[in-house]
Design an enzyme around this catalytic site. Structure first.
Site, mmCIF file in Angstrom:
data_model
loop_
_atom_site.group_PDB
_atom_site.id
_atom_site.type_symbol
_atom_site.label_atom_id
_atom_site.label_comp_id
_atom_site.label_asym_id
_atom_site.label_seq_id
_atom_site.Cartn_x
_atom_site.Cartn_y
_atom_site.Cartn_z
ATOM 1 N N SER A 50 51.919 46.772 38.299
ATOM 2 C CA SER A 50 51.659 45.414 37.818
ATOM 3 C C SER A 50 50.805 45.454 36.558
ATOM 4 C CB SER A 50 50.958 44.570 38.894
ATOM 5 O OG SER A 50 49.644 45.053 39.135
ATOM 6 N N ILE A 52 48.951 45.641 33.080
ATOM 7 C CA ILE A 52 49.051 46.533 31.929
ATOM 8 C C ILE A 52 49.844 47.796 32.276
ATOM 9 C CG2 ILE A 52 47.696 48.003 30.371
ATOM 10 C CD1 ILE A 52 45.473 45.851 30.580
ATOM 11 N N SER A 176 37.322 49.116 29.147
ATOM 12 C CA SER A 176 37.075 47.684 29.003
ATOM 13 C C SER A 176 35.937 47.469 28.018
ATOM 14 C CB SER A 176 36.698 47.068 30.350
ATOM 15 O OG SER A 176 36.159 45.775 30.181
ATOM 16 N N TYR A 202 31.341 47.700 37.456
ATOM 17 C CA TYR A 202 32.608 47.988 36.777
ATOM 18 C C TYR A 202 32.375 48.330 35.305
ATOM 19 C CZ TYR A 202 37.388 47.062 35.031
ATOM 20 O OH TYR A 202 38.621 47.144 34.423
ATOM 21 N N LYS A 206 33.146 51.778 33.210
ATOM 22 C CA LYS A 206 33.921 51.824 31.968
ATOM 23 C C LYS A 206 33.158 52.557 30.870
ATOM 24 C CE LYS A 206 37.499 50.041 33.701
ATOM 25 N NZ LYS A 206 38.764 50.783 33.779
ATOM 26 N N THR A 235 46.104 39.437 34.127
ATOM 27 C CA THR A 235 46.694 40.334 35.118
ATOM 28 C C THR A 235 46.293 39.902 36.520
ATOM 29 O OG1 THR A 235 44.796 41.843 35.165
ATOM 30 C CG2 THR A 235 46.502 42.267 33.499
#
Length: 320
Positions: A50, A52, A176, A202, A206, A235
């Protein structure tokens, strides 16, 4: 959404990470960069069912590439594979089931893949995880760290020998822009101290991915490593993990195809490979890994320490 309360991040994000910014940037893209056939080249894409990941797999399959989809959910993966084969006519699309948060299984998968396949030209580390609250896997590791950092490290490290034997090898990691508000921290990798803020955890992961890319590039000069920011993309992962942000920004979000554009460019174009290895990209252009006057720089010692910690931790789960 503490990540988006940072003013420098928000200003940069509003101006550069939206759909409109992509449209503006695309005016300088060189069309012939992607007018290539990659028939005979093998691409592994994590999280390829799904968003990207799927858009990347679709674009590369259209160019004739052999696609290895590494996905967590078998039904969703098979459905995505059927879509890709139907739209592209390319039947060289294979599904592999792996949950990157299951650390020992990442090792087992990579070792089995090397035994079965003779070549892997490009590894695309796309899968990621944002947790709303701290959770641990069966091995006692914080789940988003296991997926975003340690799983990525193990998969990449284990596949490097196969990549090195293949023609024009590349590794692309989907990071990100959230990492711009994070300085590398190696003292709390498991996020077990202090309040757990999933978006900031998160973002830290990254940042760690950017450092890993730079360090891998230094250690393996014959592989072209790159890391990129896809912008704000519409997304399922964003909708599920950040529903308020998704709802408020929906009209400004990039499509998965726009988010995947730089991934595909880095994976297939000759132009990308002429750039130095280990760099950070946005909209097909090398950009800084720090905001102007940022406090987010780390020392070479800290960056090397991260790799050492990951290596030691990874070895505890390595099959013998």
């Amino acid at each position: 959404m503490s990540l988006y309360r940072n003013s420098a991040w928000f200003v940069k994000g509003v101006t550069e990470f939206t759909r409109n910014a992509f449209v503006a940037s695309s005016k300088r893209f060189v069309e012939k960069d992607l007018e290539v056939s990659v028939a005979g080249r093998a691409f592994m894409i994590t999280g390829a069912n799904s968003g990207i990941g799927k858009a990347t797999a679709m674009a590369i399959a259209k160019k004739g590439g052999t696609i290895h989809m590494v996905c967590r959910n078998k039904d969703k993966a098979e459905e995505a594979r059927a879509d890709i084969v139907k739209e592209t006519g390319n039947k060289e699309v294979f599904v592999h089931i792996l949950d990157l948060s299951e650390t020992r299984k990442v090792w087992e998968f990579a070792e089995a893949f090397k035994r079965k396949y003779k070549a892997l030209n490009v590894l695309i580390n796309n899968a990621g995880s944002i947790m709303s609250q701290r959770d641990v896997n069966a091995e006692g590791l914080e789940k988003s760290f296991a997926t975003n950092v340690l799983g990525l490290y193990i998969l990449t490290k284990s596949l490097i020998p196969l990549l090195e034997k293949s023609a024009d090898p590349r590794v692309i990691t989907v990071s990100s822009g959230g990492m711009l508000v994070q300085k590398l921290r190696i003292g709390n990798l498991q996020s077990d101290r202090g309040r757990y803020d999933g978006t900031m955890v998160y973002a830290q992961h990254k940042r760690q991915q950017v450092v890993m890319t730079e360090q891998f590039a230094k250690a393996h000069a014959n592989i072209h490593f790159s890391v990129m920011h896809p912008g704000w993309v519409d997304t399922p992962a964003v909708a599920n993990a950040m529903p308020d942000f998704h709802r408020s920004m929906r009209e400004s979000l990039r499509s998965p195809e726009q988010g995947a554009d730089t991934v595909v460019w880095l994976a297939v174009s000759e132009a990308a490979a002429t750039n130095p290895s280990g760099r950070f990209y946005q909209d097909r252009r090398m950009v800084s890994t720090h905001l102007p006057l940022a406090w987010t720089h780390s020392s070479a010692l800290e960056e090397q320490k991260l790799m050492s910690l990951l290596d030691d931790l990874a070895k505890t789960f390595q099959p013998h």
